[in-house]
Each structure stands twice: as structure tokens, then as C-alpha cells.
Design an enzyme around this catalytic site. Sequence first.
Site, PDB file in Angstrom:
ATOM      1  N   LYS A 111       0.820  -1.213   0.000  1.00 42.36           N
ATOM      2  CA  LYS A 111       0.000   0.000   0.000  1.00 42.36           C
ATOM      3  C   LYS A 111       0.850   1.258   0.000  1.00 42.36           C
ATOM      4  CE  LYS A 111      -4.477  -1.596   1.506  1.00 42.36           C
ATOM      5  NZ  LYS A 111      -5.585  -1.472   2.468  1.00 42.36           N
ATOM      6  N   LYS A 193      -4.444 -10.707  -7.012  1.00 39.48           N
ATOM      7  CA  LYS A 193      -5.612 -10.917  -6.165  1.00 39.48           C
ATOM      8  C   LYS A 193      -6.820 -10.140  -6.702  1.00 39.48           C
ATOM      9  CE  LYS A 193      -6.067  -8.650  -2.232  1.00 39.48           C
ATOM     10  NZ  LYS A 193      -5.929  -8.103  -0.869  1.00 39.48           N
ATOM     11  N   LYS A 196     -11.534  -4.993  -4.993  1.00 44.18           N
ATOM     12  CA  LYS A 196     -12.595  -4.077  -5.387  1.00 44.18           C
ATOM     13  C   LYS A 196     -12.047  -2.739  -5.838  1.00 44.18           C
ATOM     14  CE  LYS A 196     -13.598  -3.879  -0.469  1.00 44.18           C
ATOM     15  NZ  LYS A 196     -14.387  -4.549   0.519  1.00 44.18           N
TER      16      LYS A 196
END
Length: 328
Positions: A111, A193, A196
Site C-alpha cells: 500500500k 488478487k 474491489k
Amino acid sequence: KKVILSGIQPTGIFTLGNYIGAVRNWGKMQEDYDCAYFIADLHSLTVRQEPAKLRKQTLDAFALLLACGIDPEKSLVFIQSHVHAHAELSWILSCYSMFGELSRMTQFKDKSAKHVDNVNAGLFTYPALMAADILLYQADFVPVGEDQRQHLEFTRDVAARFNNIYGEVFRMPDAYIPEAGARIMSLQEPTKKMSKSDTNVNAFISILDEPNAIVNKFKRAVTDSETVVCYREGKDGINNLMSIYSVVTGESYDRIERDFAGKGYGDFKLAVGEAVAEELRPIREKFAALTADKAALEALYRKGAETAAHIAERTLGKVKKKLGLLPR
Ligand code: TYM
């Protein structure tokens, strides 16, 4: 009864990955365990959110949990920020979390590489908040997808460290990761992966997608240049479709290979799409009914917060006493 706890962020409608890897299993555990499930809204603040959107998404996520089969009569369901103890224990645990171990968290590394303009302290101490979520409720098992495994290890390390100093304050939680479906991959880049936040909507299935859209996304799913439906190294796209199909229909890989022998990928993709659309249909219907009555949802999360606060305060009180914080 053993205690189960898990949470999910309200950063958008859940994907098929969230559902198969985690939420689908949560409802199934309600009969045999004391379950607590919550919307991790504080965790979502580590990425910039738009206030009105966050408010809506949090309520939607709460309704989605219920639509996915979590019954507020059987399980404790609440919203993380409604229970003060989470933020409070998180601070305390951050004082027992080491810079080095937090730096090694793969989610932080990913991130912080992705959001270079907002590598905030919350992103870094995220695992301490997650540890607080889990340890407050003295959870035995935490049902999550594969990507949360490292955070669970971290939680255990912090709990053990704390218990070593102050005695048995926290119960040691175990990750509960399903054998099949713990890592559902993107339909467009099956080495990645399913997420969303993907900018390509064809890469993920949202659990509220219309049946047509679901079937079409599976039709477009990236596979390989062979023609045989079988689970094998290097066939990431087909492996992913097989694991989705297997979880949803309950059929083994062997059975799927036999059923689709001699048929092309087109037939298989269509079958997967239809099976998923069928599985998700009742969720979409239930969600529509639930969100039509906002007052009822509010009453449910208020009641959840009250019960959760009661349990969480018990643990937090013990912790404060052990630490030597002067009682009020
Ligand atoms: P979150 O919101 O990213 O995801 C919720 C759950 O969905 C699982 N998951 C997947 N499983 C399989 N395949 C995928 N592609 C996939 N994508 C997501 C996740 O593993 C997770 O179980 N930090 C957590 C939320 C959290 C939490 C907690 C969980 C906060 N506190 C305490 C357990 C206990 C998170 O961001 O999950």
C-alpha cells in the site's frame, strides 16, 4: 463455545473474493460458535475517503453482512468506530508493536508503494488496530482470506509479548483460512488478487452485480492457450475459475475435470458464470429489501454496538489495570 471474530472494510460492495474467502463462511459458523462480525470503518481511514460516500458504504456494508446470511439474532454485528475500546486498545498495543515488525508487513509495503503521496502513520500501525479488534473479544478463531495471514501472526506475536509481561490477559487467536477459495484472483490478470479497487471492472465480480453482468465477466475471463479444463501449475486463470466453481457447487476438482472433459473453455466459463449468478441472486434480493428500511438497520447496529462495547470494555479494563493506568 469458542469465539469467532472477523471484520471487513466498507470501501465498496464486497467482491466475490471477499465473499468466497471470508463472508460466505461467516454465516455458516453461527450455529457452532459465538460469532462477532464488524465493519472496519476505522481501518478504511488509512486511505482518503469521501465523507458522504463512506457513510453510505458503511451502512451498505452492514446490510451486506446480513444479506450474506449473518443473523443478528445469532451473531454480534456492529460497526468498529461505534465501540471506543478499539481505538483505545490500538494505541496501547502500538506501544508494544515494533517498528521493524510493522515495516515487514507485506500489506504496508504494497500500500505504501501504491499510495506514495499518503504513506500515513495509520497505514503503518494498521496491524495494531487489527490486533485490538481481535484481542478485545478474546477470539479463538479469525476467519479470513490468505492475504490476512501475516496480520494474524502479528496479532499473536503482540498478544504473546503482552501476556509475557503482564500474565494471561489475551486469548491466543488462530487464523481460520479456508482450504479452497482463500485467494480468489483477478479475472483479467489471474496472477493478481481480486480486489474491489481494481480500475478494470471486468477484473472483479461485485456480489451485487446483475446475473447478466456476472456471466459476461466470466465469459471475458483470461485463461490460457490450451483447451483442457484441469487444475495445474501455470494455468492460473483456469485454476481460479475451478476454485470458484468448486466452492460454489461443492464439486471436487476431479469431478469438474471429468464433467468438462472434451468441452471447451467457453462451456466451462459459462457454467461458472451461471453458478455464481445463482449463488449471488438471493443476496442481491435480500440486500434490496434490507436497505429499504434504514431505521431497522440503524436499530440493529445500535444494539450491536451496545453489546460489543460491553464485551470490549471488560478486556480493556483488565488491560488498563495491568498496565498501571490510574482508575478514574
Ligand atoms: P478486507 O476488507 O480487505 O477483506 C475482507 C475479507 O475478505 C478477504 N479477501 C479475500 N479472500 C479471498 N480472495 C480475495 N481475492 C480476497 N480479497 C479479500 C480478506 O482476507 C478478508 O478476510 N484488515 C481486514 C479487516 C479487518 C479484520 C480485523 C479482519 C480489520 N480488523 C480483525 C479480521 C479480524 C481487511 O482489510 O479485510
